[in-house]
Scaffold this motif. Structure first.
Motif, mmCIF file in Angstrom:
data_model
loop_
_atom_site.group_PDB
_atom_site.id
_atom_site.type_symbol
_atom_site.label_atom_id
_atom_site.label_comp_id
_atom_site.label_asym_id
_atom_site.label_seq_id
_atom_site.Cartn_x
_atom_site.Cartn_y
_atom_site.Cartn_z
ATOM 1 N N PRO A 219 38.161 -31.753 -42.944
ATOM 2 C CA PRO A 219 37.575 -31.415 -41.640
ATOM 3 C C PRO A 219 36.048 -31.452 -41.601
ATOM 4 C CG PRO A 219 37.988 -29.415 -42.848
ATOM 5 C CD PRO A 219 38.393 -30.545 -43.767
ATOM 6 N N GLU A 220 35.391 -31.863 -42.693
ATOM 7 C CA GLU A 220 33.926 -31.761 -42.755
ATOM 8 C C GLU A 220 33.237 -32.534 -41.628
ATOM 9 O OE1 GLU A 220 35.567 -31.112 -46.858
ATOM 10 O OE2 GLU A 220 35.890 -32.565 -45.229
ATOM 11 N N ASP A 221 33.731 -33.745 -41.328
ATOM 12 C CA ASP A 221 33.140 -34.549 -40.256
ATOM 13 C C ASP A 221 33.872 -34.349 -38.927
ATOM 14 O OD1 ASP A 221 31.305 -35.663 -42.073
ATOM 15 O OD2 ASP A 221 32.751 -37.203 -42.669
ATOM 16 N N ILE A 222 35.191 -34.336 -38.992
ATOM 17 C CA ILE A 222 36.008 -34.149 -37.787
ATOM 18 C C ILE A 222 37.167 -33.199 -38.101
ATOM 19 C CG2 ILE A 222 37.494 -35.243 -36.056
ATOM 20 C CD1 ILE A 222 36.021 -37.831 -36.465
ATOM 21 N N ARG A 223 37.265 -32.130 -37.333
ATOM 22 C CA ARG A 223 38.444 -31.265 -37.425
ATOM 23 C C ARG A 223 39.586 -31.945 -36.671
ATOM 24 N NH1 ARG A 223 34.140 -27.995 -35.672
ATOM 25 N NH2 ARG A 223 33.341 -26.626 -37.325
ATOM 26 N N VAL A 224 40.767 -31.923 -37.246
ATOM 27 C CA VAL A 224 41.914 -32.574 -36.603
ATOM 28 C C VAL A 224 43.031 -31.553 -36.420
ATOM 29 C CG1 VAL A 224 43.644 -34.395 -36.762
ATOM 30 C CG2 VAL A 224 41.322 -34.811 -37.599
ATOM 31 N N MET A 225 43.586 -31.550 -35.212
ATOM 32 C CA MET A 225 44.643 -30.595 -34.877
ATOM 33 C C MET A 225 45.828 -31.336 -34.275
ATOM 34 S SD MET A 225 44.190 -27.158 -32.612
ATOM 35 C CE MET A 225 45.405 -25.840 -32.654
ATOM 36 N N GLY A 226 47.020 -31.009 -34.747
ATOM 37 C CA GLY A 226 48.228 -31.643 -34.243
ATOM 38 C C GLY A 226 49.010 -30.743 -33.306
ATOM 39 N N PHE A 227 50.267 -31.120 -33.105
ATOM 40 C CA PHE A 227 51.160 -30.324 -32.261
ATOM 41 C C PHE A 227 52.588 -30.552 -32.731
ATOM 42 C CE2 PHE A 227 53.402 -28.642 -28.686
ATOM 43 C CZ PHE A 227 52.530 -27.754 -28.080
ATOM 44 N N THR A 241 46.301 -28.387 -39.274
ATOM 45 C CA THR A 241 46.362 -27.244 -38.369
ATOM 46 C C THR A 241 47.075 -27.739 -37.121
ATOM 47 O OG1 THR A 241 44.383 -26.144 -39.189
ATOM 48 C CG2 THR A 241 44.964 -25.743 -36.890
ATOM 49 N N THR A 242 47.967 -26.929 -36.575
ATOM 50 C CA THR A 242 48.803 -27.428 -35.483
ATOM 51 C C THR A 242 49.317 -26.275 -34.629
ATOM 52 O OG1 THR A 242 50.695 -28.884 -35.006
ATOM 53 C CG2 THR A 242 50.931 -27.365 -36.858
ATOM 54 N N ILE A 243 49.930 -26.615 -33.513
ATOM 55 C CA ILE A 243 50.654 -25.642 -32.695
ATOM 56 C C ILE A 243 52.140 -25.839 -32.968
ATOM 57 C CG2 ILE A 243 51.236 -24.865 -30.376
ATOM 58 C CD1 ILE A 243 48.395 -24.213 -31.031
ATOM 59 N N ARG A 244 52.785 -24.797 -33.454
ATOM 60 C CA ARG A 244 54.210 -24.894 -33.775
ATOM 61 C C ARG A 244 55.049 -24.658 -32.528
ATOM 62 N NH1 ARG A 244 55.520 -20.770 -37.987
ATOM 63 N NH2 ARG A 244 54.912 -22.404 -39.462
ATOM 64 N N GLN A 245 55.999 -25.570 -32.296
ATOM 65 C CA GLN A 245 57.014 -25.295 -31.287
ATOM 66 C C GLN A 245 58.382 -25.331 -31.969
ATOM 67 O OE1 GLN A 245 57.756 -28.025 -28.082
ATOM 68 N NE2 GLN A 245 56.947 -29.794 -29.166
ATOM 69 N N PRO A 246 59.311 -24.492 -31.520
ATOM 70 C CA PRO A 246 60.607 -24.352 -32.198
ATOM 71 C C PRO A 246 61.552 -25.497 -31.841
ATOM 72 C CG PRO A 246 60.512 -22.883 -30.327
ATOM 73 C CD PRO A 246 59.159 -23.545 -30.412
ATOM 74 N N ILE A 247 61.308 -26.655 -32.425
ATOM 75 C CA ILE A 247 62.036 -27.872 -32.067
ATOM 76 C C ILE A 247 63.530 -27.744 -32.344
ATOM 77 C CG2 ILE A 247 62.245 -30.337 -32.574
ATOM 78 C CD1 ILE A 247 59.202 -30.219 -33.252
ATOM 79 N N ASN A 248 63.869 -27.281 -33.532
ATOM 80 C CA ASN A 248 65.273 -27.115 -33.886
ATOM 81 C C ASN A 248 65.965 -26.152 -32.924
ATOM 82 O OD1 ASN A 248 67.469 -25.507 -35.560
ATOM 83 N ND2 ASN A 248 67.263 -27.499 -36.559
ATOM 84 N N MET A 249 65.270 -25.071 -32.586
ATOM 85 C CA MET A 249 65.846 -24.059 -31.700
ATOM 86 C C MET A 249 66.064 -24.601 -30.291
ATOM 87 S SD MET A 249 67.146 -21.134 -31.521
ATOM 88 C CE MET A 249 66.674 -20.560 -33.159
ATOM 89 N N VAL A 279 49.305 -22.540 -36.199
ATOM 90 C CA VAL A 279 49.455 -22.625 -37.651
ATOM 91 C C VAL A 279 48.164 -23.219 -38.214
ATOM 92 C CG1 VAL A 279 50.780 -23.577 -39.568
ATOM 93 C CG2 VAL A 279 51.941 -22.981 -37.428
ATOM 94 N N VAL A 280 47.414 -22.415 -38.943
ATOM 95 C CA VAL A 280 46.116 -22.851 -39.468
ATOM 96 C C VAL A 280 46.280 -23.391 -40.887
ATOM 97 C CG1 VAL A 280 43.770 -22.142 -40.060
ATOM 98 C CG2 VAL A 280 44.897 -21.183 -38.033
ATOM 99 N N ARG A 281 45.837 -24.638 -41.074
ATOM 100 C CA ARG A 281 45.833 -25.244 -42.404
ATOM 101 C C ARG A 281 44.444 -25.842 -42.667
ATOM 102 N NH1 ARG A 281 51.130 -27.176 -40.601
ATOM 103 N NH2 ARG A 281 52.767 -25.898 -41.561
ATOM 104 N N GLU A 282 44.361 -26.843 -43.529
ATOM 105 C CA GLU A 282 43.055 -27.313 -44.000
ATOM 106 C C GLU A 282 42.324 -28.263 -43.052
ATOM 107 O OE1 GLU A 282 45.856 -27.534 -45.965
ATOM 108 O OE2 GLU A 282 45.412 -25.677 -47.049
ATOM 109 N N SER A 283 43.024 -28.910 -42.123
ATOM 110 C CA SER A 283 42.392 -29.971 -41.327
ATOM 111 C C SER A 283 41.456 -29.454 -40.242
ATOM 112 C CB SER A 283 43.462 -30.862 -40.686
ATOM 113 O OG SER A 283 44.146 -30.165 -39.658
ATOM 114 N N ALA A 284 41.553 -28.158 -39.930
ATOM 115 C CA ALA A 284 40.664 -27.582 -38.906
ATOM 116 C C ALA A 284 40.598 -26.067 -39.077
ATOM 117 C CB ALA A 284 41.167 -27.912 -37.505
#
Length: 284
Positions: A219-227, A241-249, A279-284
């Motif tokens: 993330p040093e140059d660009i933070r990236v966030m998914g979904f 780093t992403t937003i979790r949605q309960p897909i299976n559910m 959900v916070v991880r390393e990309s942002a």
């Protein structure tokens, strides 16, 4: 129809190649297998196009009229008035997943609120010029990605920010390969400090892979966030780093609505709204 007879559930989706679709189908199949044994049989139908529209509505109407199905699940599109009316006449329950549709059962998340949450997090991280990857459903009123994008834009505007045209890209499908292609589409790549993929984790992962191959650090140059919080979100490096949605559910909930309907329950349209989470991880 007796309970001992096998009942047919038709499942229609137009988002081919999407990990999201696979996750929803897995939820449907697991719920059927674990709780209902041989009571139901699942049949898949292709809506034909990514965005829904006339062709998807035509497919839905044909499935209702001619497939012999006892119930219908549609994923990510409005089946249309003709299909809904025909289903009502046949007393066939219809469940829409990831789309709000009047007059039928729905299973969804609050995509608008999820978009706001994504923007708030990136702003909190210090991002001031944020790029966006959309999909071709982002221009379809009521589509999940359109709602997600609207919430994201709202929060940016509230903080005196906006999304520049040169900082946007559109993924044709929700795949890593399409994510890789979006890197070169963003003309302001050297100016943005963050990127949000409305189109999901697979696309975000593809962007990260291509960014790294072009010497852009995440993330040093660009933070990236998914979904979505798919498996690929934690498999890519750095993890998303992403937003979790309960897909299976989502798939499981649709099955339970249908099971209730076919057993004399849920006589009025049932609206299920499932929760999302950051959900916070390393990309942002």
């Amino acid at each position: 129809m007796k309970n001992s007879e096998t009942r047919k559930i038709a499942f229609i989706s137009g988002r081919l190649g999407s990990i999201f679709v696979t996750g929803v189908v897995r939820g449907v199949e697991e719920e059927l297998r674990e709780k209902h044994g041989d009571l139901y049989r699942l049949s898949h139908f292709n809506a034909g196009i990514e965005t829904g529209g006339r062709e998807a509505c035509k497919t839905a109407a044909e499935v209702v009229e001619n497939s012999g199905a006892d119930a219908l699940i549609v994923l990510s599109f409005d089946p249309g008035k003709k299909a809904v009316k025909a289903a009502q006449e046949k007393k066939m329950p219809v469940v829409a997943i990831e789309r709000e549709v009047q007059g039928i059962h729905t299973v969804n998340i609050d995509n608008y609120r999820a978009g706001i949450e994504a923007a708030r997090y990136l702003i909190k991280c210090g991002s001031r010029r944020i790029g966006i990857i959309t999909d071709i459903q982002s221009v379809v009123a009521g589509a999940a990605s359109a709602e997600r994008l609207a919430g994201f834009r709202y929060e940016l505007k509230k903080n005196g920010m906006n999304i520049k045209k040169e900082d946007t890209a559109t993924a044709d499908y929700h795949t890593v390969e399409c994510g890789i292609k979006t890197f070169d589409m963003i003309k302001g790549i050297d100016k943005i400090d963050a990127l949000f993929s409305v189109a999901g984790d697979a696309v975000a992962a593809g962007f990260v892979i291509e960014a790294k191959s072009n010497g852009v650090r995440v993330p040093e140059d660009i933070r990236v966030m998914g979904f979505d919080d798919m498996e690929i979100a934690s498999a890519v490096e750095p993890a998303l780093t992403t937003i979790r949605q309960p897909i299976n559910m989502m798939g499981r909930a649709a099955v339970e609505i249908i099971h209730g309907c076919l057993n004399g329950k849920n006589k009025r349209p049932k609206k299920i709204r499932l929760k999302t989470g950051l959900v916070v991880r390393e990309s942002a």
